[in-house]
Design a protein around this motif. Structure first.
Motif, PDB file in Angstrom:
ATOM      1  N   MET A 121     -61.891  36.614  30.048  1.00  0.00           N
ATOM      2  CA  MET A 121     -60.495  36.301  30.197  1.00  0.00           C
ATOM      3  C   MET A 121     -59.678  37.184  29.268  1.00  0.00           C
ATOM      4  SD  MET A 121     -58.662  32.598  29.900  1.00  0.00           S
ATOM      5  CE  MET A 121     -57.993  32.491  28.264  1.00  0.00           C
ATOM      6  N   LYS A 122     -58.621  37.753  29.805  1.00  0.00           N
ATOM      7  CA  LYS A 122     -57.746  38.633  29.026  1.00  0.00           C
ATOM      8  C   LYS A 122     -56.896  37.803  28.065  1.00  0.00           C
ATOM      9  CE  LYS A 122     -54.156  42.049  29.486  1.00  0.00           C
ATOM     10  NZ  LYS A 122     -53.157  42.644  30.354  1.00  0.00           N
ATOM     11  N   ILE A 123     -56.841  38.254  26.830  1.00  0.00           N
ATOM     12  CA  ILE A 123     -56.035  37.553  25.828  1.00  0.00           C
ATOM     13  C   ILE A 123     -54.592  38.010  25.964  1.00  0.00           C
ATOM     14  CG2 ILE A 123     -55.614  37.273  23.367  1.00  0.00           C
ATOM     15  CD1 ILE A 123     -58.571  37.398  22.911  1.00  0.00           C
ATOM     16  N   THR A 124     -53.699  37.050  26.116  1.00  0.00           N
ATOM     17  CA  THR A 124     -52.277  37.346  26.274  1.00  0.00           C
ATOM     18  C   THR A 124     -51.614  37.441  24.898  1.00  0.00           C
ATOM     19  OG1 THR A 124     -51.628  35.029  26.322  1.00  0.00           O
ATOM     20  CG2 THR A 124     -52.256  36.045  28.444  1.00  0.00           C
ATOM     21  N   PRO A 125     -50.422  38.033  24.841  1.00  0.00           N
ATOM     22  CA  PRO A 125     -49.701  38.059  23.563  1.00  0.00           C
ATOM     23  C   PRO A 125     -49.436  36.653  23.012  1.00  0.00           C
ATOM     24  CG  PRO A 125     -48.748  39.653  25.075  1.00  0.00           C
ATOM     25  CD  PRO A 125     -49.764  38.857  25.857  1.00  0.00           C
ATOM     26  N   PHE A 126     -49.144  35.701  23.900  1.00  0.00           N
ATOM     27  CA  PHE A 126     -48.921  34.328  23.449  1.00  0.00           C
ATOM     28  C   PHE A 126     -50.183  33.782  22.788  1.00  0.00           C
ATOM     29  CE2 PHE A 126     -48.901  29.753  23.701  1.00  0.00           C
ATOM     30  CZ  PHE A 126     -47.613  29.422  23.319  1.00  0.00           C
ATOM     31  N   THR A 127     -51.323  33.978  23.422  1.00  0.00           N
ATOM     32  CA  THR A 127     -52.592  33.499  22.866  1.00  0.00           C
ATOM     33  C   THR A 127     -52.883  34.161  21.531  1.00  0.00           C
ATOM     34  OG1 THR A 127     -53.466  33.042  25.057  1.00  0.00           O
ATOM     35  CG2 THR A 127     -55.076  33.296  23.306  1.00  0.00           C
ATOM     36  N   GLN A 128     -52.604  35.443  21.428  1.00  0.00           N
ATOM     37  CA  GLN A 128     -52.820  36.151  20.162  1.00  0.00           C
ATOM     38  C   GLN A 128     -51.961  35.564  19.053  1.00  0.00           C
ATOM     39  OE1 GLN A 128     -52.229  40.327  21.140  1.00  0.00           O
ATOM     40  NE2 GLN A 128     -54.091  40.800  20.023  1.00  0.00           N
ATOM     41  N   MET A 129     -50.675  35.365  19.349  1.00  0.00           N
ATOM     42  CA  MET A 129     -49.761  34.844  18.333  1.00  0.00           C
ATOM     43  C   MET A 129     -50.107  33.408  17.954  1.00  0.00           C
ATOM     44  SD  MET A 129     -45.967  36.374  19.186  1.00  0.00           S
ATOM     45  CE  MET A 129     -45.844  35.611  20.797  1.00  0.00           C
TER      46      MET A 129
END
Length: 145
Positions: free
Chosen positions: A1-9
């Motif tokens: 699953m690709k990590i989104t910017p929201f998930t990273q933050m």
């Protein structure tokens, strides 16, 4: 699953939320661990009777992996003290944890439950993003709602 910017933050904030609370609390590491445990037990996040050692708090900060129960307990304590998110990372982390804390994905109910210290219009967008991210995660992982 690709990590989104929201998930990273939100993940970055979750990794440091306990430290954020601990610094503001002025408790020793052992006292802080006990307080987190008490809040987690009181709110049903965990059923452990014995708190983790105080050194665990520092380890979570170093490893970047904070257990969900500890992050939720720290959020409860921060919100009780009038804390409010400022940076995007804090908003993303707050929103992701808040929907877990409230056990709801209904925007109206989530907004009604916001503490007075939280900017409602600003929180709305972040909470919507957290709800969408949670739904995307559940669809990708085929997890029940």
């Amino acid at each position: 699953m690709k990590i989104t910017p929201f998930t990273q933050m939100s993940g970055a904030f979750r990794a440091r939320i306990v430290k954020t609370w601990h610094i503001s609390s002025e408790h020793s590491p052992a006292e802080a661990a006990a307080r987190l445990n008490d809040i987690a037990v009181d709110n049903g996040f965990v059923r452990r009777l014995k708190p983790v050692p105080g050194t665990a708090l520092a380890e979570w900060g170093k490893s970047g992996v904070t257990p969900l129960w500890a992050a939720l307990a720290a959020l409860v304590l921060l919100l009780q003290n009038g804390w409010r998110p400022v940076a995007d990372e804090e908003w993303a982390g707050f929103a992701a944890l808040y929907i877990q804390l409230c056990k709801s994905k209904e925007l109206t109910a989530l907004l009604e439950g916001l503490p007075a210290s939280i900017d409602r219009p600003l929180a709305t967008g972040w909470i919507c993003a957290a709800i969408e991210e949670d739904e995307r995660y559940r669809l990708t992982k085929k997890v029940a709602p």
